[in-house]
Design a protein around this motif. Structure first.
Motif, short mmCIF file in Angstrom:
data_model
loop_
_atom_site.label_atom_id
_atom_site.label_comp_id
_atom_site.label_asym_id
_atom_site.label_seq_id
_atom_site.Cartn_x
_atom_site.Cartn_y
_atom_site.Cartn_z
N ALA A 14 3.60 -0.63 5.58
CA ALA A 14 5.04 -0.73 5.31
C ALA A 14 5.86 -0.28 6.52
CB ALA A 14 5.40 0.08 4.07
N SER A 15 5.42 0.77 7.17
CA SER A 15 6.13 1.27 8.35
C SER A 15 6.14 0.23 9.47
CB SER A 15 5.50 2.57 8.85
OG SER A 15 5.66 3.58 7.89
N LYS A 18 8.53 -2.52 8.52
CA LYS A 18 9.91 -2.05 8.67
C LYS A 18 10.32 -2.01 10.14
CE LYS A 18 12.69 1.16 6.11
NZ LYS A 18 12.80 2.31 5.28
N GLN A 19 9.42 -1.59 11.01
CA GLN A 19 9.72 -1.51 12.44
C GLN A 19 9.92 -2.89 13.05
OE1 GLN A 19 6.47 0.63 14.21
NE2 GLN A 19 7.18 2.62 13.45
N ASN A 21 10.62 -5.90 11.45
CA ASN A 21 11.51 -6.83 10.75
C ASN A 21 12.75 -6.10 10.24
OD1 ASN A 21 9.50 -9.24 10.38
ND2 ASN A 21 8.39 -7.41 9.77
N ASP A 22 13.76 -6.87 9.99
CA ASP A 22 14.96 -6.31 9.38
C ASP A 22 14.84 -6.48 7.86
OD1 ASP A 22 17.45 -5.16 9.17
OD2 ASP A 22 18.52 -7.06 9.41
N SER A 24 14.22 -4.38 4.16
CA SER A 24 14.27 -3.10 3.46
C SER A 24 12.96 -2.91 2.68
CB SER A 24 15.46 -3.09 2.50
OG SER A 24 15.44 -1.90 1.75
N VAL A 25 12.26 -1.83 2.98
CA VAL A 25 11.02 -1.49 2.28
C VAL A 25 11.16 -0.06 1.78
CG1 VAL A 25 8.52 -1.29 2.49
CG2 VAL A 25 9.73 -2.98 3.87
N ASP A 26 10.92 0.14 0.50
CA ASP A 26 11.04 1.47 -0.12
C ASP A 26 9.74 2.24 0.11
OD1 ASP A 26 11.26 3.70 -1.77
OD2 ASP A 26 12.31 2.60 -3.34
N LEU A 27 9.72 3.06 1.16
CA LEU A 27 8.51 3.80 1.53
C LEU A 27 8.11 4.81 0.46
CD1 LEU A 27 9.16 4.36 5.35
CD2 LEU A 27 7.70 2.64 4.27
N GLU A 99 6.97 -4.33 -2.05
CA GLU A 99 6.28 -3.05 -2.30
C GLU A 99 5.02 -3.26 -3.14
OE1 GLU A 99 10.49 -2.08 -1.23
OE2 GLU A 99 9.60 -3.51 -2.63
#
Length: 151
Positions: A14-15, A18-19, A21-22, A24-27, A99
């Motif tokens: 997920a990290s 997120k890095q 792409n633009d 939103s990922v709920d870590l 997610e």
């Protein structure tokens, strides 16, 4: 230890997503969902452990998003027609959110506490089902989707 390993790997995936792409990922959701994804194994080690896990999490008033991760984490999800064939309650158990997909993908690639290759996962599914079972294409497609988001 398996759930902790899945959680750490899902967080890593997920990290990276997120890095790069633009998106939103709920870590926090991924971490907790991965830690609890196999809670149903306290009742059964059958394919119904996802359904059982959802029941347990509902009983303790967990967030619906966490419940869905436990309920849908098997393979790359199970459509209603296959759920019926597997004697699961008749509904779709397909992952709808990124997610849910990340946790399922991380779980697919963790055997015990070791990371395995996608080819090993596919071979395992072929052995447990058959060469042409639709679950195999879903796993391949999920792997491609996640890798496209990372690479």
């Amino acid at each position: 230890m398996h759930c902790l390993t899945v959680s750490l790997y899902a967080y890593e995936i997920a990290s990276k997503i997120k890095q790069k792409n633009d998106i939103s990922v709920d870590l926090d959701l991924i971490i907790l969902g991965a830690l609890l994804h196999d809670i149903g194994r306290s009742k059964t080690h059958s394919i119904s452990h996802g359904v059982e896990g959802a029941k347990i999490l509902k009983k303790y008033n967990y967030n619906d998003k966490i419940i869905r991760i436990a309920e849908t984490h098997i393979g790359a999800g199970i459509p209603k027609n296959e759920a019926i064939e597997l004697n699961l309650p008749p509904k779709d158990y397909l992952q709808n959110t990124l997610e849910e997909q990340i946790v399922a993908h991380a779980d697919n690639l963790i055997s015990g506490i070791k990371i395995v290759r996608i080819n090993d996962v596919i071979d395992k599914f072929k052995k447990n089902t058959n060469e042409n079972h639709p679950s195999i294409n879903r796993i391949i497609n999920l792997n491609k989707k996640i890798n496209d988001l990372i690479l």
